[in-house]
Design an enzyme around this catalytic site. Structure first.
Site, PDB file in Angstrom:
ATOM      1  N   GLU A 126      46.257  -4.952  43.309  1.00  0.00           N
ATOM      2  CA  GLU A 126      47.538  -4.696  43.231  1.00  0.00           C
ATOM      3  C   GLU A 126      48.325  -5.740  43.950  1.00  0.00           C
ATOM      4  OE1 GLU A 126      48.569  -0.676  44.245  1.00  0.00           O
ATOM      5  OE2 GLU A 126      47.413   0.325  42.880  1.00  0.00           O
ATOM      6  N   PRO A 127      49.806  -5.912  43.810  1.00  0.00           N
ATOM      7  CA  PRO A 127      50.461  -6.796  44.381  1.00  0.00           C
ATOM      8  C   PRO A 127      50.438  -6.477  46.060  1.00  0.00           C
ATOM      9  CG  PRO A 127      51.972  -5.697  42.715  1.00  0.00           C
ATOM     10  CD  PRO A 127      50.550  -5.007  42.671  1.00  0.00           C
ATOM     11  N   GLY A 130      45.265  -6.236  47.774  1.00  0.00           N
ATOM     12  CA  GLY A 130      44.206  -7.058  47.266  1.00  0.00           C
ATOM     13  C   GLY A 130      42.865  -7.041  48.033  1.00  0.00           C
ATOM     14  N   ASP A 239      29.326  -4.375  44.525  1.00  0.00           N
ATOM     15  CA  ASP A 239      27.841  -4.665  45.053  1.00  0.00           C
ATOM     16  C   ASP A 239      27.066  -5.499  43.774  1.00  0.00           C
ATOM     17  OD1 ASP A 239      28.247  -3.647  47.461  1.00  0.00           O
ATOM     18  OD2 ASP A 239      27.138  -2.043  47.559  1.00  0.00           O
ATOM     19  N   LYS A 268      29.299 -48.962  39.351  1.00  0.00           N
ATOM     20  CA  LYS A 268      28.902 -50.174  40.262  1.00  0.00           C
ATOM     21  C   LYS A 268      29.898 -50.516  40.924  1.00  0.00           C
ATOM     22  CE  LYS A 268      25.518 -52.355  37.528  1.00  0.00           C
ATOM     23  NZ  LYS A 268      25.155 -53.458  36.547  1.00  0.00           N
ATOM     24  N   PHE A 337      33.206 -39.815  42.574  1.00  0.00           N
ATOM     25  CA  PHE A 337      33.846 -40.410  41.379  1.00  0.00           C
ATOM     26  C   PHE A 337      35.103 -41.121  41.833  1.00  0.00           C
ATOM     27  CE2 PHE A 337      32.801 -38.588  37.108  1.00  0.00           C
ATOM     28  CZ  PHE A 337      31.809 -38.171  37.474  1.00  0.00           C
ATOM     29  N   GLU A 362      36.682 -11.515  43.314  1.00  0.00           N
ATOM     30  CA  GLU A 362      35.733 -10.410  43.516  1.00  0.00           C
ATOM     31  C   GLU A 362      35.361 -10.324  45.005  1.00  0.00           C
ATOM     32  OE1 GLU A 362      33.724  -9.411  39.372  1.00  0.00           O
ATOM     33  OE2 GLU A 362      32.554  -9.146  41.480  1.00  0.00           O
ATOM     34  N   GLY A 363      36.655 -10.299  45.652  1.00  0.00           N
ATOM     35  CA  GLY A 363      36.520 -10.062  47.417  1.00  0.00           C
ATOM     36  C   GLY A 363      36.596 -11.274  47.788  1.00  0.00           C
TER      37      GLY A 363
HETATM   38  N1  CAA Z   1      28.695   1.478  48.517  1.00  0.00           N
HETATM   39  C1  CAA Z   1      29.012   2.530  48.586  1.00  0.00           C
HETATM   40  N2  CAA Z   1      29.843   3.361  49.670  1.00  0.00           N
HETATM   41  C2  CAA Z   1      30.537   2.326  50.405  1.00  0.00           C
HETATM   42  C3  CAA Z   1      30.395   0.948  50.080  1.00  0.00           C
HETATM   43  C4  CAA Z   1      29.491   0.573  49.237  1.00  0.00           C
HETATM   44  N3  CAA Z   1      29.263  -0.790  48.953  1.00  0.00           N
HETATM   45  N4  CAA Z   1      31.298   0.405  51.053  1.00  0.00           N
HETATM   46  C5  CAA Z   1      31.986   1.187  51.643  1.00  0.00           C
HETATM   47  N5  CAA Z   1      31.460   2.420  51.021  1.00  0.00           N
HETATM   48  C6  CAA Z   1      31.934   3.843  51.615  1.00  0.00           C
HETATM   49  C7  CAA Z   1      31.750   3.867  53.260  1.00  0.00           C
HETATM   50  O1  CAA Z   1      30.538   4.220  53.516  1.00  0.00           O
HETATM   51  C8  CAA Z   1      32.948   4.937  53.607  1.00  0.00           C
HETATM   52  O2  CAA Z   1      32.324   6.271  53.056  1.00  0.00           O
HETATM   53  P1  CAA Z   1      32.456   7.587  54.174  1.00  0.00           P
HETATM   54  O3  CAA Z   1      34.089   8.089  53.874  1.00  0.00           O
HETATM   55  O4  CAA Z   1      31.757   8.668  53.484  1.00  0.00           O
HETATM   56  O5  CAA Z   1      32.258   7.431  55.562  1.00  0.00           O
HETATM   57  C9  CAA Z   1      33.883   4.466  52.651  1.00  0.00           C
HETATM   58  O6  CAA Z   1      33.276   4.042  51.569  1.00  0.00           O
HETATM   59  C10 CAA Z   1      35.044   3.561  53.086  1.00  0.00           C
HETATM   60  O7  CAA Z   1      34.420   2.610  53.550  1.00  0.00           O
HETATM   61  P2  CAA Z   1      35.062   1.505  54.821  1.00  0.00           P
HETATM   62  O8  CAA Z   1      35.545   2.350  55.772  1.00  0.00           O
HETATM   63  O9  CAA Z   1      34.058   0.372  54.973  1.00  0.00           O
HETATM   64  O10 CAA Z   1      36.400   1.106  53.867  1.00  0.00           O
HETATM   65  P3  CAA Z   1      37.623   0.044  54.193  1.00  0.00           P
HETATM   66  O11 CAA Z   1      38.865   0.451  53.724  1.00  0.00           O
HETATM   67  O12 CAA Z   1      37.291  -0.585  55.659  1.00  0.00           O
HETATM   68  O13 CAA Z   1      37.364  -1.290  53.162  1.00  0.00           O
HETATM   69  C11 CAA Z   1      36.254  -3.149  52.272  1.00  0.00           C
HETATM   70  C12 CAA Z   1      36.029  -1.934  53.025  1.00  0.00           C
HETATM   71  C13 CAA Z   1      34.987  -3.867  52.378  1.00  0.00           C
HETATM   72  C14 CAA Z   1      37.324  -4.210  53.025  1.00  0.00           C
HETATM   73  C15 CAA Z   1      36.907  -3.076  50.869  1.00  0.00           C
HETATM   74  O14 CAA Z   1      38.280  -2.650  50.714  1.00  0.00           O
HETATM   75  C16 CAA Z   1      36.756  -4.051  49.811  1.00  0.00           C
HETATM   76  O15 CAA Z   1      35.572  -4.662  49.338  1.00  0.00           O
HETATM   77  N6  CAA Z   1      37.699  -5.049  49.544  1.00  0.00           N
HETATM   78  C17 CAA Z   1      37.438  -6.397  48.596  1.00  0.00           C
HETATM   79  C18 CAA Z   1      38.198  -5.822  47.349  1.00  0.00           C
HETATM   80  C19 CAA Z   1      37.660  -6.548  46.213  1.00  0.00           C
HETATM   81  O16 CAA Z   1      36.473  -7.062  46.232  1.00  0.00           O
HETATM   82  N7  CAA Z   1      38.378  -6.930  45.285  1.00  0.00           N
HETATM   83  C20 CAA Z   1      38.303  -8.001  44.275  1.00  0.00           C
HETATM   84  C21 CAA Z   1      38.770  -7.092  42.882  1.00  0.00           C
HETATM   85  S1  CAA Z   1      37.954  -7.587  41.331  1.00  0.00           S
HETATM   86  C22 CAA Z   1      38.076  -8.977  40.975  1.00  0.00           C
HETATM   87  O17 CAA Z   1      38.609  -9.920  41.745  1.00  0.00           O
HETATM   88  C23 CAA Z   1      37.605  -9.331  39.749  1.00  0.00           C
HETATM   89  C24 CAA Z   1      38.087 -10.498  38.826  1.00  0.00           C
HETATM   90  O18 CAA Z   1      39.201 -10.841  38.966  1.00  0.00           O
HETATM   91  C25 CAA Z   1      36.934 -11.125  37.847  1.00  0.00           C
END
Ligand code: CAA
Length: 379
Positions: A126-127, A130, A239, A268, A337, A362-363
């Site tokens: 979202e805006p 991210g 993941d 060359k 190049f 993707e993060g």
């Molecule tokens: N699998 C399962 N559960 C998970 C998990 C995972 N990989 N990661 C976290 N959790 C669970 C935690 O265990 C926790 O669970 P409980 O409440 O039961 O304890 C809960 O989720 C919250 O986890 P966190 O406290 O770690 O969450 P956070 O708010 O601190 O955020 C973050 C974690 C890693 C920063 C996450 O927000 C993140 O991955 N951000 C990046 C977003 C992203 O990748 N966006 C990409 C968009 S898609 C794109 O870009 C595609 C495209 O255009 C092609």
């Protein structure tokens, strides 16, 4: 430990490689320049079994493993990573349904996607959210068996072309990740509209959009998982989809190396091909070794997913390493190049622009490091 590919994997790799060399690479510069969406090419990829590969066979799909998907993705990306992103994005959009849909939901949504060419987009960013997924603001208000969605998503890959969206919204933003729900929403649902198409630096063949939700009514039968499970569905999806992103970056990097080796043999300076100079040889050697390492990390993370293990740390290793490597390698390709590399008459400046996005989507790679560090420090 077995490093060789099976006969089936070699055949899949061959199909993807031919498609990339014969059909994608010749038109990559044209789509980069026009920014048009190459729909016919994406459809051809689907017809060849190179898109929506994660749909299990029991729902009519090809049911490829994560390792298989990474193998083919590297090849498609060699041709053009913008086109590869659009091909790959279907698995990202479908993954929440595959991993968390009920039997009925999987039959309802996956079978049609396996039978007919369909584009699916993943609507998370979202805006103002991210990296911070738990801070997302798209509102889902419940009224009996229906949710009303209001808000905006952005940077949605294939957003302007998709037939179906998987969407993450919050019941109550103050509850952070515990309030997030995931939904499947067809593109023709009233109130859903497509906004501005982004004019991107690279990967210009992929369509990146804003999507608006204005009182979009979604029946609870289209919610994936329980209320509040949306955040974990998104994390489990990422993941699984980060290894293919690492494979995509490896494909860009391999293309940059191939172009650089050819150029170093022909160009060359001081009366000799530039490949005879150690300054260039060292850059080529570093490129080649980083590509091998990126591929190994990618396939290891994919192998963990196929074995049903939690792969967060390894997916982040692969995504972060391969995409940083692609940035370094494409930058060095432009350097090899020289002046020619900085012009659009040669292919490497496009590779460098395309590689930059890999470190962001993707993060971001900062988020990947955060995921890795949290796993290391977990008690
Ligand atoms: N699998 C399962 N559960 C998970 C998990 C995972 N990989 N990661 C976290 N959790 C669970 C935690 O265990 C926790 O669970 P409980 O409440 O039961 O304890 C809960 O989720 C919250 O986890 P966190 O406290 O770690 O969450 P956070 O708010 O601190 O955020 C973050 C974690 C890693 C920063 C996450 O927000 C993140 O991955 N951000 C990046 C977003 C992203 O990748 N966006 C990409 C968009 S898609 C794109 O870009 C595609 C495209 O255009 C092609």
């Amino acid at each position: 430990m077995e490093f060789s590919l099976t006969d089936e994997q070699l055949a899949l790799q061959g199909t993807a490689r031919r498609f990339a060399v014969e059909e994608i690479a010749p038109v990559a510069a044209q789509y980069d320049q026009s920014g048009e969406f190459p729909r016919a090419l994406i459809q051809k990829a689907w017809e060849l079994g190179l898109s929506s590969t994660a749909i299990p066979e029991e729902f009519g799909g090809v049911g490829l493993s994560s390792v298989d998907t990474c193998i083919l993705t590297e090849e498609v990306a060699w041709g053009c990573s913008g086109i590869a992103t659009s091909v790959m994005c279907n698995d990202l959009g479908l993954m929440p349904i595959i991993i968390s849909g009920t039997g009925d939901q999987r039959r309802e949504w996956l079978i049609p996607c396996a039978e007919k060419f369909t584009l699916i987009s993943f609507c998370l960013s979202e805006p103002e959210a991210g990296s911070d997924v738990a801070g997302l603001q798209l509102r889902a208000e419940r009224d009996g068996d229906t949710y009303h969605l209001n808000g905006t998503k952005c940077w949605i890959t294939n957003g302007g072309e998709a037939d179906l969206y998987t969407v993450f919204a919050t019941l109550d933003r103050s509850t952070r990740h515990q309030g997030i729900c995931a939904f499947v929403i067809p593109a023709d649902t009233p109130g859903l509209s497509r906004g501005k198409k982004e004019d991107k630096m690279g990967q210009r063949a992929s369509d990146t959009r804003v999507i608006h939700f204005d009182g979009v009514r979604v029946p609870s039968s289209q919610r994936l998982g329980a209320e509040g499970e949306g955040f974990k569905i998104a994390m489990r999806t990422l993941d699984r989809t980060r290894p293919p992103i690492a494979a995509l970056a490896t494909g860009i990097a391999r293309r940059a190396l191939d172009e650089s080796v050819n150029y170093a043999r022909e160009r060359k300076a001081f009366g000799n091909p530039i490949g005879t100079f150690q300054a260039v040889q060292f850059m080529l050697a570093d490129m080649a070794k980083e590509i091998e390492a990126a591929r190994l990390l990618t396939l290891q993370s994919a192998w963990m997913i196929d074995g049903g293990r939690r792969a967060s740390k390894y997916s982040s290793f692969a995504k972060c390493f391969a995409t940083d490597a692609a940035m370094r390698i494409t930058t060095d390709a432009v350097q090899i190049f020289g002046g020619n590399g900085y012009t659009k008459d040669y292919p490497v400046e496009k590779l460098m622009r395309d590689a930059k996005l890999m470190q962001i989507y993707e993060g971001t790679n900062q988020i990947q490091r955060l995921v890795i560090a949290r796993e290391l420090l977990k008690t």
